[in-house]
Design an enzyme around this catalytic site. Structure first.
Site, short mmCIF file in Angstrom:
data_model
loop_
_atom_site.label_atom_id
_atom_site.label_comp_id
_atom_site.label_asym_id
_atom_site.label_seq_id
_atom_site.Cartn_x
_atom_site.Cartn_y
_atom_site.Cartn_z
N THR A 132 41.47 12.73 -20.35
CA THR A 132 41.62 11.48 -21.08
C THR A 132 42.71 10.60 -20.46
OG1 THR A 132 42.44 10.63 -23.19
CG2 THR A 132 43.12 12.83 -22.63
N ASP A 133 42.64 9.30 -20.75
CA ASP A 133 43.72 8.41 -20.30
C ASP A 133 44.98 8.61 -21.15
OD1 ASP A 133 42.83 7.25 -22.67
OD2 ASP A 133 42.52 5.25 -21.84
N GLU A 134 44.86 9.34 -22.29
CA GLU A 134 46.01 9.47 -23.19
C GLU A 134 47.14 10.29 -22.56
OE1 GLU A 134 44.99 10.04 -27.30
OE2 GLU A 134 42.99 9.22 -27.00
N TYR A 157 47.67 16.25 -29.06
CA TYR A 157 46.40 16.23 -28.32
C TYR A 157 46.65 15.88 -26.85
CZ TYR A 157 42.12 14.18 -26.37
OH TYR A 157 41.07 13.85 -25.54
N LYS A 161 46.14 18.09 -23.39
CA LYS A 161 45.25 17.68 -22.28
C LYS A 161 46.05 17.53 -20.98
CE LYS A 161 41.40 16.84 -22.33
NZ LYS A 161 40.15 17.66 -22.21
P1 NAD Z 1 34.07 16.56 -29.34
O1 NAD Z 1 35.19 16.96 -30.24
O2 NAD Z 1 33.00 15.66 -29.85
O3 NAD Z 1 33.34 17.86 -28.79
C1 NAD Z 1 34.02 18.98 -28.34
C2 NAD Z 1 33.02 20.10 -28.12
O4 NAD Z 1 33.75 21.26 -27.66
C3 NAD Z 1 32.28 20.52 -29.39
O5 NAD Z 1 30.91 20.72 -29.11
C4 NAD Z 1 32.94 21.83 -29.78
O6 NAD Z 1 32.07 22.73 -30.46
C5 NAD Z 1 33.35 22.38 -28.42
N1 NAD Z 1 34.50 23.31 -28.51
C6 NAD Z 1 35.68 23.09 -29.15
N2 NAD Z 1 36.46 24.17 -29.06
C7 NAD Z 1 35.77 25.08 -28.32
C8 NAD Z 1 36.07 26.39 -27.87
N3 NAD Z 1 37.22 26.99 -28.19
N4 NAD Z 1 35.15 27.04 -27.11
C9 NAD Z 1 33.97 26.42 -26.81
N5 NAD Z 1 33.63 25.21 -27.23
C10 NAD Z 1 34.52 24.53 -27.98
O7 NAD Z 1 34.79 15.94 -28.06
P2 NAD Z 1 34.34 14.72 -27.15
O8 NAD Z 1 34.83 13.47 -27.76
O9 NAD Z 1 32.91 14.87 -26.80
O10 NAD Z 1 35.25 15.00 -25.86
C11 NAD Z 1 34.78 15.84 -24.81
C12 NAD Z 1 35.85 15.91 -23.73
O11 NAD Z 1 36.11 14.61 -23.23
C13 NAD Z 1 37.19 16.44 -24.23
O12 NAD Z 1 37.73 17.27 -23.22
C14 NAD Z 1 38.04 15.20 -24.43
O13 NAD Z 1 39.41 15.50 -24.24
C15 NAD Z 1 37.50 14.32 -23.32
N6 NAD Z 1 37.60 12.87 -23.59
C16 NAD Z 1 37.16 12.33 -24.76
C17 NAD Z 1 37.22 10.96 -24.96
C18 NAD Z 1 36.68 10.32 -26.22
O14 NAD Z 1 36.80 9.10 -26.38
N7 NAD Z 1 36.07 11.05 -27.13
C19 NAD Z 1 37.74 10.13 -23.97
C20 NAD Z 1 38.20 10.72 -22.77
C21 NAD Z 1 38.11 12.08 -22.59
P1 TYD Z 2 40.50 7.17 -32.44
O1 TYD Z 2 39.06 6.80 -32.56
O2 TYD Z 2 41.03 8.27 -33.30
O3 TYD Z 2 40.79 7.44 -30.90
P2 TYD Z 2 42.20 7.68 -30.14
O4 TYD Z 2 43.25 8.00 -31.14
O5 TYD Z 2 41.88 8.84 -29.27
O6 TYD Z 2 42.46 6.41 -29.38
O7 TYD Z 2 41.38 5.88 -32.75
C1 TYD Z 2 41.18 4.68 -32.05
C2 TYD Z 2 42.20 3.69 -32.56
O8 TYD Z 2 41.91 3.36 -33.93
C3 TYD Z 2 43.63 4.23 -32.56
O9 TYD Z 2 44.53 3.15 -32.28
C4 TYD Z 2 43.84 4.69 -34.00
C5 TYD Z 2 43.00 3.71 -34.80
N1 TYD Z 2 42.39 4.23 -36.06
C6 TYD Z 2 42.53 3.51 -37.24
O10 TYD Z 2 43.16 2.42 -37.29
N2 TYD Z 2 41.94 4.02 -38.38
C7 TYD Z 2 41.25 5.20 -38.38
O11 TYD Z 2 40.75 5.62 -39.44
C8 TYD Z 2 41.11 5.92 -37.13
C9 TYD Z 2 40.35 7.22 -37.07
C10 TYD Z 2 41.70 5.39 -36.00
#
Ligand code: NAD
Ligand code: TYD
Length: 351
Positions: A132-134, A157, A161
């Protein structure tokens, strides 16, 4: 089958799109989806492809080193695309240890298993870590994260990461493990779990519930349609330079409050509701502790070196996303029953 690719977390939001991309695009590969099916994992996300001959699902927990090794020994993957993670910042504030276990220990278990089965013979092998960019921390009003930006994570989180990213690089530098990393901005799209901002607001608008905006709503995120992320992962996995990382982003920054207003506008139109009615649900609530002000990705490297760019505008992507949720309300009902209610009531007790 000329290659076996193991995708972890393939039942989650982004993982399911990556699995679909690989299964459909590479019929000559065997795609193994390793997922523990936590609250965020959902096999309904893969209903349309689960019958295909080159797809296999394995339920397993990456925190269990013996189970991970046994799975690697059985399937002998040539490549790993690692997405399994605890992914929600708010949950990491409540229970950081779950994030250490899956994101740090789980990643190291996968790295060790890869080393063991590849026996330090890495020809044709690759470990792709999805991050992630975080990890880069927070920006002020100016500037962008590049691949050279120093890590400065703030939430449990992002700290977990960042740690996993460091371990992946350490295995490359120490043991020569072939790796690539991608650091992506906020994704949105079909199958997004409604704990995150966009699907949570879609769900609440449908149910006439408050739209909780943390703090003053001026926090900024760079949003990317999930299928564009899946395509970037495919490209970097196949063509990225060994040892390199690539930033992936939408060139698409929105302050949360403006994004929610745009969402309300599109929802009113699609639901045939009076103009302005969804926006009345906007409710400012207590801020998230340690809330990062702004994330913005400079995706020049992946664009210049690999030719990737987002394929849809935000307005198009948001419209596609809302349409998906409107036609999949049963999916939304399934994932918001049971434990979700407890999570929601606890997280939003002041909203
Ligand atoms: P998500 O929470 O929707 O899905 C995570 C998946 O991992 C689920 O299917 C869960 O069952 C599985 N999982 C969790 N713990 C596990 C374990 N111990 N063993 C096996 N499987 C397990 O997450 P996402 O939003 O799809 O993110 C996927 C990846 O991309 C993550 O690594 C996250 O850090 C990264 N990412 C997410 C975002 C975003 O905006 N959601 C952005 C950048 C990077
Ligand atoms: P989120 O979707 O949780 O992603 P991330 O924290 O990984 O960026 O949140 C996106 C943005 O929205 C973040 O600035 C937090 C804000 N947010 C709210 O204002 N209300 C909410 O209920 C949630 C879940 C997030």
């Amino acid at each position: 089958m000329n290659k076996t690719i193991l995708i972890t977390g393939g039942a989650g939001f982004i993982g399911s799109h990556v699995v679909r991309e690989f299964v459909l695009k590479y019929p000559e590969y065997r795609i193994v989806n390793l997922d523990a099916l936590t609250y965020a994992g959902n096999l309904e996300n893969l209903k349309d492809i689960e019958h295909l001959h080159n797809y296999t699902f394995v339920k397993g927990d990456i925190t269990d080193q013996h189970a991970v090794l046994a799975i690697f020994q059985e399937y002998q993957p040539d490549g790993i695309v690692h997405l399994a993670a605890e992914s929600h910042v708010d949950r990491s504030i409540v229970d950081p240890m779950a994030f250490v276990m899956t994101n740090v220990i789980g990643t190291v278990n996968l790295l060790n298993a890869a080393r063991i089965i590849w026996k330090d013979n890495f020809e044709g092998k690759r470990f792709h870590h999805v991050s992630t960019d975080e990890v880069f921390g927070a920006l002020g009003n100016e500037g962008y994260f590049t691949e050279e930006t120093k890590y400065d994570p703030h939430s449990p989180y992002s700290a977990s990461k960042a740690s996993s990213d460091h371990f992946v690089r350490a295995y490359h530098d120490t043991y020569g493990l072939p790796i690539v990393l991608t650091n992506c901005s906020n994704n949105y799209g079909p199958n997004h779990f409604p704990e995150k901002l966009i699907p949570l607001c879609i769900h609440n608008i449908l149910n006439n519930k408050a739209l909780p905006v943390y703090g003053d709503g001026k926090y900024t995120r760079d949003w990317l349609y999930v299928i564009d992320h899946a395509k970037a992962i495919d490209l970097v996995f196949h063509e990225g330079k060994n040892g390199d990382s690539y930033n992936v982003g939408g060139f698409n920054e929105w302050q949360n409050i403006d994004l929610i207003k745009e969402l309300c506008k599109q929802m009113d139109e699609k639901l045939d509701r009076a103009k302005g009615s969804s926006a009345q649900l906007i409710t400012f609530v207590k801020d998230r502790p340690g809330h990062d002000l702004r994330y913005a990705i400079d995706a020049t490297k992946i664009n210049k070196e690999l030719g990737w760019k987002p394929s849809v505008t935000f307005e198009e992507g948001l419209s596609l996303t809302i349409d998906w949720f409107l036609s999949n309300q049963e999916w939304l009902e399934h994932v918001t029953s049971g434990d979700y209610k407890k999570y929601y009531d606890n997280q939003y007790k002041d909203a």
